[in-house]
Design a protein around this motif. Structure first.
Motif, short mmCIF file in Angstrom:
data_model
loop_
_atom_site.label_atom_id
_atom_site.label_comp_id
_atom_site.label_asym_id
_atom_site.label_seq_id
_atom_site.Cartn_x
_atom_site.Cartn_y
_atom_site.Cartn_z
N PRO A 1 28.40 38.40 50.55
CA PRO A 1 28.94 38.58 49.20
C PRO A 1 29.15 40.06 48.86
O PRO A 1 28.38 40.92 49.32
N THR A 2 30.15 40.33 48.05
CA THR A 2 30.46 41.71 47.67
C THR A 2 29.26 42.37 46.97
O THR A 2 28.99 43.55 47.18
N GLU A 3 28.54 41.61 46.16
CA GLU A 3 27.36 42.18 45.46
C GLU A 3 26.35 42.72 46.46
O GLU A 3 25.70 43.74 46.22
N LYS A 4 26.20 42.04 47.57
CA LYS A 4 25.25 42.47 48.60
C LYS A 4 25.70 43.83 49.18
O LYS A 4 24.89 44.72 49.41
N LEU B 1 27.55 46.12 47.67
CA LEU B 1 27.36 47.17 46.65
C LEU B 1 25.88 47.55 46.55
O LEU B 1 25.53 48.72 46.41
N GLU B 2 25.03 46.55 46.67
CA GLU B 2 23.58 46.79 46.63
C GLU B 2 23.17 47.64 47.83
O GLU B 2 22.47 48.65 47.69
N ASN C 1 36.48 37.69 50.90
CA ASN C 1 36.28 38.65 49.81
C ASN C 1 36.69 40.07 50.21
O ASN C 1 36.27 41.04 49.59
N GLU D 1 38.39 42.01 47.28
CA GLU D 1 37.40 42.31 46.24
C GLU D 1 36.45 43.42 46.69
O GLU D 1 36.14 44.35 45.94
N ALA E 1 35.98 47.17 45.08
CA ALA E 1 34.67 47.51 44.52
C ALA E 1 34.07 48.74 45.22
O ALA E 1 33.51 49.63 44.57
#
Ligand code: SF4
Length: 268
Positions: free
Chosen positions: A56-59, A61-62, A88, A91, A95
């Motif tokens: 996932p993109t959130e991972k 960025l984290e 993704n 995205e 990001a």
């Protein structure tokens, strides 16, 4: 996905792009639509042309936070397989660019370029380096070993579509496993004159192929000390041969040609 997987790696120093931080949207299991004879990841574990979200993109960025302030020249989407398989990708590129304000490079094997969504994702990158190893269709099975459904014609058509749409820098990366015949050289020149990429990189395997998969091979594993695993050293095309072929391609296409490892015909 294993808890200890980190989607950002490096920085690695690349002779092509300088200091580069790698983003891996594929995850701990190597996944690709090719299984190239020379792949530095070893034999690809999952061979597919099916796109999905792996990381996932959130991972991403984290994971990127630990690398701030991102003192690198570029951020490269490459990793443990083919990045355009990641649904993704667009995205994530947007990001990562917004967060880091760095130039974005995507390395792709060019197998999915016929897909409009893939080309849209790549349009967000500053530079795309697309693989084109097989001068003739018969070379594809020998060198890149694609999954069922991918053939030379679909790759070539996708590259031409990308060339038409894409406004960033398009490079073609070509791996030579043996010296090219006169026929191969002439055909490659003809094809590059049709495609008109912004640059060409000729490579020969400088990195050994691991016998079993190791996630650390996402980065630069050319130093013996950093390889605590068994590898197979691949045959290389001699420097003088590459130099001669590169000079001919550049003379007959007027496209800048670089070749492994660092010397270049391009003065800029
Ligand atoms: S395209 Fe890249 S990741 Fe896929 S098998 Fe070839 S070298 Fe390995």
């Amino acid at each position: 996905m294993s808890d200890d997987f980190i989607s950002v790696y490096g920085p690695v120093t690349s002779w092509r792009y300088g200091k580069s931080l790698g983003i891996d949207l594929i995850g701990p299991v190597s996944t690709c639509s090719f299984n190239c004879a020379y792949c530095q990841l070893g034999e690809i574990q999952v061979r597919t042309a099916q796109r999905q979200v792996f990381v996932p993109t959130e991972k991403v960025l984290e994971d990127l936070q630990a690398f701030a302030p991102w003192d690198v020249d570029v951020i490269t989407f490459s990793g443990n397989g083919e990045p355009t398989l990641a649904l993704n990708l667009e995205e994530a590129i947007v990001a990562v660019e917004q967060l880091t304000r760095k130039s974005i490079v995507v390395l792709t094997n060019a197998t999915l370029l016929g897909d409009l969504e893939v080309r849209q994702a790549l349009s967000k990158a500053d530079r795309v380096a697309a693989k084109f190893d097989a001068v003739f269709p018969a070379d594809l099975q020998r060198i890149d070993r694609p999954v069922f459904g991918i053939n030379w014609q679909s790759i070539w058509a996708g590259l031409q579509e990308l060339r038409q749409d894409y406004t960033g820098i398009l490079e073609i990366q070509t791996m030579l496993l043996s010296q090219w015949s006169e026929e191969q050289q002439a055909e490659y020149i003809r094809l590059m004159n049709l495609l008109r990429p912004d640059a060409i990189q000729l490579n020969t395997p400088t990195r050994p192929k691991p016998v079993t998969p190791h996630l650390e091979t996402r980065g630069n594993h050319s130093e013996a000390a950093s390889r605590p695993y068994e590898v197979r050293v691949l045959k290389q095309v001699p420097f003088e041969v590459l130099e001669k072929i590169a000079a001919r391609i550049q003379a007959e296409t007027h496209i800048p040609v670089r070749f492994t490892p660092t010397r270049s015909h391009v003065s800029r």
